[in-house]
Design a protein around this motif. Structure first.
Motif, mmCIF file in Angstrom:
data_model
loop_
_atom_site.group_PDB
_atom_site.id
_atom_site.type_symbol
_atom_site.label_atom_id
_atom_site.label_comp_id
_atom_site.label_asym_id
_atom_site.label_seq_id
_atom_site.Cartn_x
_atom_site.Cartn_y
_atom_site.Cartn_z
ATOM 1 N N HIS A 64 9.596 6.813 -3.640
ATOM 2 C CA HIS A 64 8.621 7.532 -2.887
ATOM 3 C C HIS A 64 7.805 6.671 -1.847
ATOM 4 O O HIS A 64 7.676 7.090 -0.673
ATOM 5 C CB HIS A 64 7.897 8.347 -3.783
ATOM 6 C CG HIS A 64 8.173 9.269 -4.803
ATOM 7 N ND1 HIS A 64 8.766 10.348 -4.142
ATOM 8 C CD2 HIS A 64 8.403 9.391 -6.042
ATOM 9 C CE1 HIS A 64 9.200 11.355 -5.240
ATOM 10 N NE2 HIS A 64 8.673 10.602 -6.260
ATOM 11 N N PHE A 65 7.436 5.581 -2.281
ATOM 12 C CA PHE A 65 6.779 4.566 -1.381
ATOM 13 C C PHE A 65 7.608 4.100 -0.218
ATOM 14 O O PHE A 65 7.324 3.868 0.784
ATOM 15 C CB PHE A 65 6.153 3.579 -2.275
ATOM 16 C CG PHE A 65 4.761 3.570 -2.779
ATOM 17 C CD1 PHE A 65 3.842 3.778 -2.334
ATOM 18 C CD2 PHE A 65 4.884 3.760 -4.246
ATOM 19 C CE1 PHE A 65 2.406 3.954 -2.838
ATOM 20 C CE2 PHE A 65 3.660 4.179 -4.870
ATOM 21 C CZ PHE A 65 2.621 4.414 -4.298
ATOM 22 N N LEU A 125 6.788 10.515 3.658
ATOM 23 C CA LEU A 125 5.784 10.984 2.994
ATOM 24 C C LEU A 125 4.389 10.520 3.430
ATOM 25 O O LEU A 125 4.143 9.250 3.811
ATOM 26 C CB LEU A 125 6.047 10.721 1.652
ATOM 27 C CG LEU A 125 7.143 11.277 0.877
ATOM 28 C CD1 LEU A 125 7.236 10.506 -0.573
ATOM 29 C CD2 LEU A 125 7.056 12.428 0.745
ATOM 30 N N SER A 126 3.385 11.748 3.599
ATOM 31 C CA SER A 126 2.359 11.323 3.971
ATOM 32 C C SER A 126 1.444 10.615 2.842
ATOM 33 O O SER A 126 1.864 10.385 1.644
ATOM 34 C CB SER A 126 1.526 12.607 4.448
ATOM 35 O OG SER A 126 1.166 13.257 3.290
ATOM 36 N N ARG A 127 0.037 9.851 3.265
ATOM 37 C CA ARG A 127 -0.598 9.256 2.336
ATOM 38 C C ARG A 127 -1.000 10.298 1.302
ATOM 39 O O ARG A 127 -1.286 9.664 -0.006
ATOM 40 C CB ARG A 127 -1.757 8.752 2.961
ATOM 41 C CG ARG A 127 -2.852 7.849 2.004
ATOM 42 C CD ARG A 127 -3.961 7.298 2.920
ATOM 43 N NE ARG A 127 -4.962 6.627 1.995
ATOM 44 C CZ ARG A 127 -5.808 6.222 2.538
ATOM 45 N NH1 ARG A 127 -6.133 6.208 3.879
ATOM 46 N NH2 ARG A 127 -6.792 5.615 1.761
ATOM 47 N N GLU A 128 -1.318 11.207 1.383
ATOM 48 C CA GLU A 128 -1.643 12.502 0.590
ATOM 49 C C GLU A 128 -0.526 12.680 -0.391
ATOM 50 O O GLU A 128 -0.705 12.729 -1.553
ATOM 51 C CB GLU A 128 -2.088 13.736 1.171
ATOM 52 C CG GLU A 128 -3.348 13.458 1.916
ATOM 53 C CD GLU A 128 -3.276 12.788 3.314
ATOM 54 O OE1 GLU A 128 -2.101 12.878 3.919
ATOM 55 O OE2 GLU A 128 -4.318 12.209 3.859
ATOM 56 N N CYS A 137 2.165 11.881 -5.653
ATOM 57 C CA CYS A 137 3.230 11.203 -6.623
ATOM 58 C C CYS A 137 2.743 10.065 -7.757
ATOM 59 O O CYS A 137 3.101 10.435 -8.838
ATOM 60 C CB CYS A 137 4.179 10.700 -5.813
ATOM 61 S SG CYS A 137 5.070 11.757 -4.785
ATOM 62 N N MET A 138 1.884 9.469 -7.186
ATOM 63 C CA MET A 138 1.175 8.345 -8.164
ATOM 64 C C MET A 138 0.438 9.253 -9.091
ATOM 65 O O MET A 138 0.490 8.887 -10.496
ATOM 66 C CB MET A 138 0.331 7.465 -7.298
ATOM 67 C CG MET A 138 -0.230 6.607 -8.302
ATOM 68 S SD MET A 138 -0.929 5.022 -7.547
ATOM 69 C CE MET A 138 0.298 4.004 -7.868
ATOM 70 N N SER A 177 -3.088 0.658 -0.919
ATOM 71 C CA SER A 177 -4.048 1.516 -0.566
ATOM 72 C C SER A 177 -3.888 2.995 -1.112
ATOM 73 O O SER A 177 -5.020 3.641 -1.221
ATOM 74 C CB SER A 177 -3.851 1.507 1.088
ATOM 75 O OG SER A 177 -2.566 2.239 1.281
ATOM 76 N N THR A 178 -2.877 2.989 -1.488
ATOM 77 C CA THR A 178 -2.547 4.306 -2.351
ATOM 78 C C THR A 178 -3.261 4.314 -3.815
ATOM 79 O O THR A 178 -3.915 5.203 -4.331
ATOM 80 C CB THR A 178 -0.964 4.760 -2.547
ATOM 81 O OG1 THR A 178 -0.508 4.760 -1.369
ATOM 82 C CG2 THR A 178 -0.678 5.975 -3.521
ATOM 83 N N ALA A 179 -3.166 3.224 -4.165
ATOM 84 C CA ALA A 179 -3.616 3.094 -5.707
ATOM 85 C C ALA A 179 -5.346 3.232 -5.522
ATOM 86 O O ALA A 179 -6.024 4.044 -6.204
ATOM 87 C CB ALA A 179 -3.552 1.897 -6.377
#
Length: 143
Positions: free
Chosen positions: A60-61, A66-69, A74-75, A120-122
């Motif tokens: 996914h990463f 895929l957007s940030r959202e 997914c996370m 940044s996603t976390a």
């Protein structure tokens, strides 16, 4: 906080702001206590997270469409699924916080070039889902 750097040992660097350290010593002690508790739990969880979960998240990463959202969702989904297997005697929010951190570590260890996107996603996930819990945890330990 933009001027503070996170050191590899989890401490903030010693940049001065207006002649004073940015964090009070008491707050640093609270943060160290919390970090030690979370690290201990993380070590336990680390062994239980299957490579399949990590590899799915890595894919996914790596998908730049895929957007940030979407990545954050997914996370969040992976953390929720893993949290269902956690013993019920642990606070759900604490388990989710630690799982998000352990997943972040495992993904970055698998594909180091994803560090910025994964981190940044976390942080985004924790701010959206667990901010109030973290604030409450810090205030509880301060008392």
């Amino acid at each position: 906080d933009d001027e503070l750097e996170l050191q590899t040992d989890g401490n903030r660097s010693g940049h001065l702001q207006n002649g004073e350290l940015g964090l009070a010593v008491a707050n640093e002690d609270v943060i160290r206590i919390i970090a030690a508790q979370l690290a201990e739990i993380g070590d336990q969880f680390d062994k239980e997270i299957q490579a399949r979960v990590v590899n799915d998240l890595v894919q996914h990463f790596l998908n730049e469409n895929l957007s940030r959202e979407e990545i954050t969702l997914c996370m969040s989904r992976a953390v929720r699924e893993l949290a269902q297997a956690i013993p019920s005697d642990m606070e759900q929010e604490k388990a989710m916080l630690v799982l998000a951190m352990v997943l972040t570590k495992k993904i970055v260890n698998t594909v180091p070039s994803l560090l910025h996107r994964v981190f940044s996603t976390a942080v985004n996930y924790m701010n959206q889902q667990l901010h109030n819990y973290v604030v409450e945890m810090v205030s509880t330990i301060k008392q």
